[in-house]
Design a protein around this motif. Structure first.
Motif, PDB file in Angstrom:
ATOM      1  N   GLY A 129       0.970  -1.420  -0.034  1.00 56.97           N
ATOM      2  CA  GLY A 129      -0.153   0.057   0.028  1.00 56.97           C
ATOM      3  C   GLY A 129       0.874   1.268  -0.153  1.00 56.97           C
ATOM      4  N   THR A 130       2.172   1.162   0.015  1.00 65.22           N
ATOM      5  CA  THR A 130       2.965   2.389  -0.029  1.00 65.22           C
ATOM      6  C   THR A 130       3.565   2.447  -1.292  1.00 65.22           C
ATOM      7  OG1 THR A 130       4.977   1.269   0.384  1.00 65.22           O
ATOM      8  CG2 THR A 130       3.681   1.628   2.329  1.00 65.22           C
ATOM      9  N   PRO A 131       4.170   3.781  -1.930  1.00 66.26           N
ATOM     10  CA  PRO A 131       4.902   3.615  -3.210  1.00 66.26           C
ATOM     11  C   PRO A 131       5.950   2.923  -3.479  1.00 66.26           C
ATOM     12  CG  PRO A 131       4.532   5.968  -2.112  1.00 66.26           C
ATOM     13  CD  PRO A 131       4.080   5.043  -1.035  1.00 66.26           C
ATOM     14  N   PHE A 132       6.527   2.080  -2.245  1.00 64.32           N
ATOM     15  CA  PHE A 132       7.579   1.345  -2.459  1.00 64.32           C
ATOM     16  C   PHE A 132       7.222  -0.125  -3.163  1.00 64.32           C
ATOM     17  CE2 PHE A 132       9.162   4.293   0.382  1.00 64.32           C
ATOM     18  CZ  PHE A 132      10.312   4.657   0.035  1.00 64.32           C
ATOM     19  N   GLU A 133       5.526  -0.349  -3.034  1.00 63.24           N
ATOM     20  CA  GLU A 133       5.357  -1.813  -3.463  1.00 63.24           C
ATOM     21  C   GLU A 133       5.729  -2.095  -4.823  1.00 63.24           C
ATOM     22  OE1 GLU A 133       1.272  -4.288  -3.610  1.00 63.24           O
ATOM     23  OE2 GLU A 133       1.424  -2.566  -2.300  1.00 63.24           O
ATOM     24  N   ARG A 134       5.312  -0.865  -5.777  1.00 64.52           N
ATOM     25  CA  ARG A 134       5.404  -1.239  -6.899  1.00 64.52           C
ATOM     26  C   ARG A 134       7.148  -1.195  -7.449  1.00 64.52           C
ATOM     27  NH1 ARG A 134       4.306   3.122 -12.026  1.00 64.52           N
ATOM     28  NH2 ARG A 134       5.052   1.823 -13.681  1.00 64.52           N
ATOM     29  N   TYR A 135       8.000  -0.479  -6.475  1.00 62.13           N
ATOM     30  CA  TYR A 135       9.334  -0.610  -7.050  1.00 62.13           C
ATOM     31  C   TYR A 135       9.734  -1.801  -6.558  1.00 62.13           C
ATOM     32  CZ  TYR A 135      14.279   0.183  -6.093  1.00 62.13           C
ATOM     33  OH  TYR A 135      15.741   0.181  -6.326  1.00 62.13           O
ATOM     34  N   PHE A 136       9.224  -2.718  -5.536  1.00 64.53           N
ATOM     35  CA  PHE A 136       9.644  -3.919  -5.008  1.00 64.53           C
ATOM     36  C   PHE A 136       9.419  -4.907  -6.019  1.00 64.53           C
ATOM     37  CE2 PHE A 136       8.888  -7.976  -3.170  1.00 64.53           C
ATOM     38  CZ  PHE A 136      10.017  -8.218  -2.354  1.00 64.53           C
ATOM     39  N   ARG A 137       8.210  -4.982  -6.281  1.00 67.12           N
ATOM     40  CA  ARG A 137       7.662  -5.918  -7.701  1.00 67.12           C
ATOM     41  C   ARG A 137       8.602  -5.702  -8.891  1.00 67.12           C
ATOM     42  NH1 ARG A 137       3.143  -8.318  -6.185  1.00 67.12           N
ATOM     43  NH2 ARG A 137       1.968  -7.272  -4.781  1.00 67.12           N
ATOM     44  N   GLU A 138       9.131  -4.625  -9.252  1.00 64.75           N
ATOM     45  CA  GLU A 138       9.754  -4.469 -10.515  1.00 64.75           C
ATOM     46  C   GLU A 138      11.054  -4.573 -10.446  1.00 64.75           C
ATOM     47  OE1 GLU A 138       8.823  -0.450 -12.074  1.00 64.75           O
ATOM     48  OE2 GLU A 138       6.705  -1.102 -12.559  1.00 64.75           O
ATOM     49  N   ARG A 139      11.633  -4.356  -9.199  1.00 65.43           N
ATOM     50  CA  ARG A 139      13.308  -4.437  -8.837  1.00 65.43           C
ATOM     51  C   ARG A 139      13.740  -5.551  -7.911  1.00 65.43           C
ATOM     52  NH1 ARG A 139      15.374   0.293 -11.090  1.00 65.43           N
ATOM     53  NH2 ARG A 139      13.965   1.199 -12.679  1.00 65.43           N
ATOM     54  N   ARG A 140      13.040  -5.333  -6.787  1.00 64.10           N
ATOM     55  CA  ARG A 140      13.502  -6.180  -5.734  1.00 64.10           C
ATOM     56  C   ARG A 140      12.892  -7.448  -5.818  1.00 64.10           C
ATOM     57  NH1 ARG A 140      18.104  -3.790  -4.436  1.00 64.10           N
ATOM     58  NH2 ARG A 140      17.838  -1.545  -3.652  1.00 64.10           N
ATOM     59  N   GLY A 141      11.686  -7.562  -6.592  1.00 64.79           N
ATOM     60  CA  GLY A 141      11.182  -9.071  -6.465  1.00 64.79           C
ATOM     61  C   GLY A 141      11.673 -10.016  -7.551  1.00 64.79           C
ATOM     62  N   ARG A 142      12.853  -9.631  -8.162  1.00 60.80           N
ATOM     63  CA  ARG A 142      13.406 -10.793  -8.899  1.00 60.80           C
ATOM     64  C   ARG A 142      14.614 -11.309  -8.187  1.00 60.80           C
ATOM     65  NH1 ARG A 142      10.889 -10.818 -13.555  1.00 60.80           N
ATOM     66  NH2 ARG A 142      12.584 -12.317 -14.570  1.00 60.80           N
ATOM     67  N   GLN A 143      14.835 -12.514  -8.105  1.00 64.74           N
ATOM     68  CA  GLN A 143      15.908 -13.173  -7.202  1.00 64.74           C
ATOM     69  C   GLN A 143      16.654 -13.985  -8.176  1.00 64.74           C
ATOM     70  OE1 GLN A 143      13.803 -15.151  -4.224  1.00 64.74           O
ATOM     71  NE2 GLN A 143      13.690 -13.416  -2.742  1.00 64.74           N
ATOM     72  N   GLN A 144      17.929 -14.145  -7.859  1.00 64.58           N
ATOM     73  CA  GLN A 144      18.924 -15.000  -8.731  1.00 64.58           C
ATOM     74  C   GLN A 144      18.665 -16.535  -8.176  1.00 64.58           C
ATOM     75  OE1 GLN A 144      20.613 -14.475 -11.551  1.00 64.58           O
ATOM     76  NE2 GLN A 144      19.786 -12.370 -11.541  1.00 64.58           N
ATOM     77  N   VAL A 145      18.480 -17.544  -8.700  1.00 70.01           N
ATOM     78  CA  VAL A 145      18.311 -18.818  -8.088  1.00 70.01           C
ATOM     79  C   VAL A 145      19.331 -19.957  -9.170  1.00 70.01           C
ATOM     80  CG1 VAL A 145      17.004 -20.827  -7.894  1.00 70.01           C
ATOM     81  CG2 VAL A 145      15.934 -18.346  -7.699  1.00 70.01           C
ATOM     82  N   GLN A 146      20.076 -20.599  -8.189  1.00 68.28           N
ATOM     83  CA  GLN A 146      21.035 -21.351  -8.825  1.00 68.28           C
ATOM     84  C   GLN A 146      20.776 -22.770  -8.797  1.00 68.28           C
ATOM     85  OE1 GLN A 146      24.805 -20.532  -6.714  1.00 68.28           O
ATOM     86  NE2 GLN A 146      25.597 -19.248  -8.670  1.00 68.28           N
ATOM     87  N   GLY A 147      20.960 -23.690  -9.656  1.00 67.85           N
ATOM     88  CA  GLY A 147      20.542 -24.835  -9.685  1.00 67.85           C
ATOM     89  C   GLY A 147      21.693 -25.788 -10.351  1.00 67.85           C
ATOM     90  N   ALA A 148      21.762 -27.028 -10.173  1.00 62.01           N
ATOM     91  CA  ALA A 148      22.669 -27.983 -10.941  1.00 62.01           C
ATOM     92  C   ALA A 148      22.086 -29.265 -11.204  1.00 62.01           C
ATOM     93  CB  ALA A 148      23.804 -28.327  -9.712  1.00 62.01           C
ATOM     94  N   GLY A 149      22.583 -29.718 -12.485  1.00 61.43           N
ATOM     95  CA  GLY A 149      22.336 -31.128 -12.821  1.00 61.43           C
ATOM     96  C   GLY A 149      23.263 -31.772 -13.475  1.00 61.43           C
ATOM     97  N   SER A 150      23.082 -32.766 -14.346  1.00 62.49           N
ATOM     98  CA  SER A 150      23.973 -33.431 -15.298  1.00 62.49           C
ATOM     99  C   SER A 150      23.853 -33.562 -16.654  1.00 62.49           C
ATOM    100  CB  SER A 150      24.074 -34.942 -14.708  1.00 62.49           C
ATOM    101  OG  SER A 150      24.265 -35.139 -13.291  1.00 62.49           O
ATOM    102  N   GLY A 151      24.640 -33.913 -17.547  1.00 61.62           N
ATOM    103  CA  GLY A 151      24.604 -34.107 -19.075  1.00 61.62           C
ATOM    104  C   GLY A 151      25.699 -34.791 -19.331  1.00 61.62           C
ATOM    105  N   PHE A 152      25.520 -34.990 -20.947  1.00 66.56           N
ATOM    106  CA  PHE A 152      26.719 -35.785 -21.457  1.00 66.56           C
ATOM    107  C   PHE A 152      26.805 -35.342 -22.972  1.00 66.56           C
ATOM    108  CE2 PHE A 152      22.534 -37.876 -21.989  1.00 66.56           C
ATOM    109  CZ  PHE A 152      22.419 -38.465 -23.378  1.00 66.56           C
ATOM    110  N   ILE A 153      28.008 -35.354 -23.352  1.00 66.97           N
ATOM    111  CA  ILE A 153      28.462 -34.801 -24.698  1.00 66.97           C
ATOM    112  C   ILE A 153      28.294 -35.951 -25.748  1.00 66.97           C
ATOM    113  CG2 ILE A 153      30.141 -33.935 -26.097  1.00 66.97           C
ATOM    114  CD1 ILE A 153      31.608 -33.242 -23.490  1.00 66.97           C
ATOM    115  N   VAL A 154      27.485 -35.583 -26.820  1.00 67.50           N
ATOM    116  CA  VAL A 154      26.972 -36.541 -27.979  1.00 67.50           C
ATOM    117  C   VAL A 154      27.720 -36.063 -29.181  1.00 67.50           C
ATOM    118  CG1 VAL A 154      24.816 -37.141 -26.909  1.00 67.50           C
ATOM    119  CG2 VAL A 154      25.140 -35.064 -28.599  1.00 67.50           C
ATOM    120  N   ASP A 155      28.261 -35.239 -29.208  1.00 67.78           N
ATOM    121  CA  ASP A 155      29.253 -34.643 -30.477  1.00 67.78           C
ATOM    122  C   ASP A 155      30.340 -33.918 -30.307  1.00 67.78           C
ATOM    123  OD1 ASP A 155      30.028 -33.112 -32.706  1.00 67.78           O
ATOM    124  OD2 ASP A 155      28.245 -33.693 -33.783  1.00 67.78           O
ATOM    125  N   PRO A 156      31.715 -34.251 -30.521  1.00 68.26           N
ATOM    126  CA  PRO A 156      32.717 -33.836 -30.144  1.00 68.26           C
ATOM    127  C   PRO A 156      32.768 -32.167 -30.446  1.00 68.26           C
ATOM    128  CG  PRO A 156      33.418 -35.641 -31.396  1.00 68.26           C
ATOM    129  CD  PRO A 156      31.788 -35.500 -31.437  1.00 68.26           C
TER     130      PRO A 156
END
Length: 358
Positions: A72-99
């Motif tokens: 309900g404050t002017p900062f709510e929109r700012y939070f949604r547009e800027r502060r509301g995005r978070q960097q998320v890290q993940g990990a998995g596996s894979g394999f090479i099928v072509d050199p």
């Protein structure tokens, strides 16, 4: 859940078996049988592991949870547009099928990643580009730009894989880096509710979070599956893992490499298994036909029982869906069907499967 009584009973059975076997003469086994009892995976692991990679991803997630003090404050929109995005890290596996630098993994590993990094077994890190993904089979193809040719592993035939055969699973469980586990093929053709193309290889080789996208090898060092899911109440290996079969994955990966996307054939019908009773004639019965669909234009009707596609028997609705999906859109197929007790054939020009199709 086994009770204390059932555990006690099983213990007596085991002890009884030991006592009974003690009374039998112990015959020496041939040396060949002793060598074949448990395989040594050391040479296989040494050969294939250089082509197995770790995949690190960085993605952004939008947080809609606004702190109570900002609502309900002017900062709510700012939070949604800027502060509301978070960097998320993940990990998995894979394999090479072509050199040249093509890497296979799961779609859910890369997800909506903004940055993907592939790590080789020697520690080399290479930024990767997502060539294409396929939600329905949970597969993805990545491309890295190496300075020299990379070690690659070949595809094998999942159709020739038998229940009970030894397999080796490789990957990055819990982010620990290159890891191998062994087991056997426990079952084939498993349906786990993941989608219309469920046809998983089940294995008891230990697969844990982080193994997703890693290869499942046969003893010849060929990839027969891509480790995709586990069944576990604890989110750790319970001896039931599932891999996408190579025969399904290879066609998808080839399309992603060629076109960056997968196009599937589509008829526009809803079908259910027909003839599930013992001894009954089996097929796929049409439950509904979409308006203006390829099936509607060809004259298919509700109640028709589809028996074969281009002369090849279709004994389940899932088999029919998978068979139609690999037909290039625009190609005409010949369906053998049963209508009002009479068998007949009908030609259908296959359409392009829409993204919303079930």
């Amino acid at each position: 859940m086994p009770t204390a009584r059932s555990f006690a009973a099983s213990r007596r059975l085991v002890l009884g078996g030991l006592l009974a076997s003690a009374a039998l003469p112990l015959l020496p086994r041939p040396a060949a049988a002793q060598r074949g009892a448990l395989p040594d995976f050391a040479d296989l692991a040494e050969r294939v592991m250089p082509a197995v990679v770790n995949i690190a991803v960085l993605s952004e997630q939008t947080t809609t949870q606004v702190p109570p003090e900002l609502r309900g404050t002017p900062f709510e929109r700012y939070f949604r547009e800027r502060r509301g995005r978070q960097q998320v890290q993940g990990a998995g596996s894979g394999f090479i099928v072509d050199p040249a630098g093509y890497v296979v993994t799961n779609n859910h590993v890369v997800g909506n990643a903004t940055r993907v990094v592939v790590s080789l077994q020697d520690g080399t890190e290479l930024p990767a580009r997502v060539v294409g993904t396929d939600d329905l089979t949970d597969l993805a193809l990545l491309r890295v730009e190496p300075r020299a040719a990379l070690p690659a592993v070949p595809w094998g035939s999942s159709a020739s894989t038998r229940v009970g055969q030894w397999v080796l699973a490789c990957g990055n469980p819990f982010g620990l880096g290159g890891t191998v586990t062994s087991g056997i093929v426990s079952a084939r053709g498993r349906e786990i509710g993941a989608g219309p193309f469920d046809d998983f290889i089940q294995t008891d080789a230990a697969i844990n979070p982080g193994n997703s996208g890693g290869p499942l090898f046969n003893v010849a060092g060929e990839v027969i599956g891509i480790n995709t899911a586990i069944f576990s109440p604890t989110n750790a290996s319970a001896g039931i893992g599932f891999a996408t079969p190579s025969d399904l994955a290879r066609g998808v990966i080839d399309q992603l490499r060629r076109d960056g996307r997968v196009e599937r054939g589509w008829l526009g019908i809803a079908v259910l298994d027909y003839g599930t009773e013992p001894g009954a004639r089996r097929g796929a019965q049409v439950q509904g036909v979409e308006r203006n669909s390829p099936a509607a234009r060809a004259g298919l009707r509700q109640g028709d029982v589809l028996l074969a596609l281009n002369g090849e028997r279709m004994e389940t609705s899932r088999t029919l869906i998978r068979s139609v999906s690999i037909v290039p859109p625009g190609q005409t197929i010949r369906l053998t069907l049963l209508r009002d007790g009479r068998q007949q054939e009908i030609a259908v020009q296959v359409g392009r499967r829409p993204p919303s199709a079930s």
